[in-house]
Scaffold this motif. Sequence first.
Motif, PDB file in Angstrom:
ATOM      1  N   LYS A 327      10.409 -17.933   6.556  1.00  0.00           N
ATOM      2  CA  LYS A 327       9.837 -18.239   7.875  1.00  0.00           C
ATOM      3  C   LYS A 327      10.595 -19.390   8.551  1.00  0.00           C
ATOM      4  CE  LYS A 327       5.782 -18.931   6.076  1.00  0.00           C
ATOM      5  NZ  LYS A 327       6.055 -18.409   4.723  1.00  0.00           N
ATOM      6  N   THR A 328      10.832 -20.440   7.791  1.00  0.00           N
ATOM      7  CA  THR A 328      11.506 -21.612   8.365  1.00  0.00           C
ATOM      8  C   THR A 328      12.928 -21.285   8.792  1.00  0.00           C
ATOM      9  OG1 THR A 328      10.173 -23.035   6.937  1.00  0.00           O
ATOM     10  CG2 THR A 328      12.145 -24.003   7.924  1.00  0.00           C
ATOM     11  N   SER A 329      13.638 -20.545   7.949  1.00  0.00           N
ATOM     12  CA  SER A 329      15.023 -20.206   8.283  1.00  0.00           C
ATOM     13  C   SER A 329      15.097 -19.321   9.514  1.00  0.00           C
ATOM     14  CB  SER A 329      15.682 -19.498   7.096  1.00  0.00           C
ATOM     15  OG  SER A 329      15.688 -20.333   5.953  1.00  0.00           O
ATOM     16  N   VAL A 330      14.218 -18.339   9.620  1.00  0.00           N
ATOM     17  CA  VAL A 330      14.220 -17.449  10.788  1.00  0.00           C
ATOM     18  C   VAL A 330      13.851 -18.230  12.047  1.00  0.00           C
ATOM     19  CG1 VAL A 330      13.102 -15.441  11.837  1.00  0.00           C
ATOM     20  CG2 VAL A 330      13.788 -15.379   9.430  1.00  0.00           C
ATOM     21  N   ALA A 331      12.812 -19.080  11.942  1.00  0.00           N
ATOM     22  CA  ALA A 331      12.398 -19.862  13.114  1.00  0.00           C
ATOM     23  C   ALA A 331      13.512 -20.803  13.582  1.00  0.00           C
ATOM     24  CB  ALA A 331      11.138 -20.651  12.775  1.00  0.00           C
ATOM     25  N   LEU A 332      14.200 -21.427  12.629  1.00  0.00           N
ATOM     26  CA  LEU A 332      15.307 -22.327  12.970  1.00  0.00           C
ATOM     27  C   LEU A 332      16.458 -21.574  13.625  1.00  0.00           C
ATOM     28  CD1 LEU A 332      16.505 -25.148  12.871  1.00  0.00           C
ATOM     29  CD2 LEU A 332      17.345 -24.646  10.578  1.00  0.00           C
ATOM     30  N   ALA A 333      16.817 -20.408  13.092  1.00  0.00           N
ATOM     31  CA  ALA A 333      17.912 -19.625  13.664  1.00  0.00           C
ATOM     32  C   ALA A 333      17.566 -19.146  15.073  1.00  0.00           C
ATOM     33  CB  ALA A 333      18.213 -18.441  12.751  1.00  0.00           C
ATOM     34  N   LEU A 334      16.296 -18.716  15.279  1.00  0.00           N
ATOM     35  CA  LEU A 334      15.894 -18.256  16.606  1.00  0.00           C
ATOM     36  C   LEU A 334      15.884 -19.410  17.599  1.00  0.00           C
ATOM     37  CD1 LEU A 334      14.830 -16.062  18.498  1.00  0.00           C
ATOM     38  CD2 LEU A 334      12.522 -16.538  17.630  1.00  0.00           C
ATOM     39  N   ALA A 335      15.406 -20.570  17.183  1.00  0.00           N
ATOM     40  CA  ALA A 335      15.381 -21.728  18.088  1.00  0.00           C
ATOM     41  C   ALA A 335      16.783 -22.138  18.498  1.00  0.00           C
ATOM     42  CB  ALA A 335      14.650 -22.873  17.414  1.00  0.00           C
TER      43      ALA A 335
END
Length: 347
Positions: A327-335
């Motif tokens: 979750k954190t990695s996906v959210a960071l990449a999208l941001a």
Amino acid sequence: MNEKVSQEFEDEISLSDLLELLRKYALLVLLTAAFAAALAFVISAREPKVYRATAKVIVSFESTARAASDVVIEPPPLDLSTYQEVARSPEVLEQALGRPLDPETLARVAQRYRIDTMEGRRSGVLLLRVEAEAPDRAAAAANRWAEALLAWEQERALGTIQRQKKALAAQLAALQGELANLDPKSERYLSLALLKAQIQQKYDQLEVLEAGTQPRLHLLEPARPPAGSVRPRPLLNAALAGALTAFLAVFLAFFKEAVTPYLRDPEEAARLSGLPVLAEFPRLPPRPGVELPYETALFLKTGLKTALLADDPSIVLVTSTVEGEGKTSVALALAQALAQEGKPTLL
């Protein structure tokens, strides 16, 4: 509705899915099968060798007389199944082994004494097979078994005649002893002499019958020591163990995949949720500082573009079913992808 369910079922068991599953578990299946094959080979190689010898006995169903003038007397014919039962009877087996057998020993012996048949129109063949730990012992046991069966048939063919001859011979001996003590000119001597002549005539007739009586069993081929053992077969056992283990391993792999409550691919996720797949991120090892590919984040941003334009400001929630799914990695990449496009972004 039925067409939809059928289509989903076909999708679930597609050939590509099966090939992917086999590729996934190929190494494990091969290692398991190789271990089972090696274990079976080692165990089989340690077992004592067993040799099998075969004696062949021919059975005649028709008369062997060559002409009407031939004096040939044969016992009534028996079928091959009857001879099979006779060969495995306690009487014949005890005679073959030369000792009496209790029921438990007889059951063990019957496992090593086997009989097969080959039936023709005019004759048949009994294959008497005996297994032993040495080639010579197997051949000797098979030949003794054949001799015991032939002796039984000989008794069946000649037993009555021989018993009658024995009784007549005893009568002749008694008469001869009594005549030796009588006066040759006496009336009793003449009477007993006439009776002896009649008994001797019957005895001679029985000898003619005995000479012309032919049993229906004959030894066709004696057993010879076999060149090789029939058990164990390490290579065959290893091949069978490996194949069976591989089959069970593949079956267990399919079963495991069938009962696993996880989504196996994006298509299955889309089919079950009814929602489109916006992007696919690769599975990465759970190490700190590992970033997801930027190109995949751009695909996700593009997929969300329509939804982001609908509301301003937009709120995107990134979630998952359990911990550690990224979750954190996906959210960071999208941001990062949104910020690099110039959109004000708060993570």
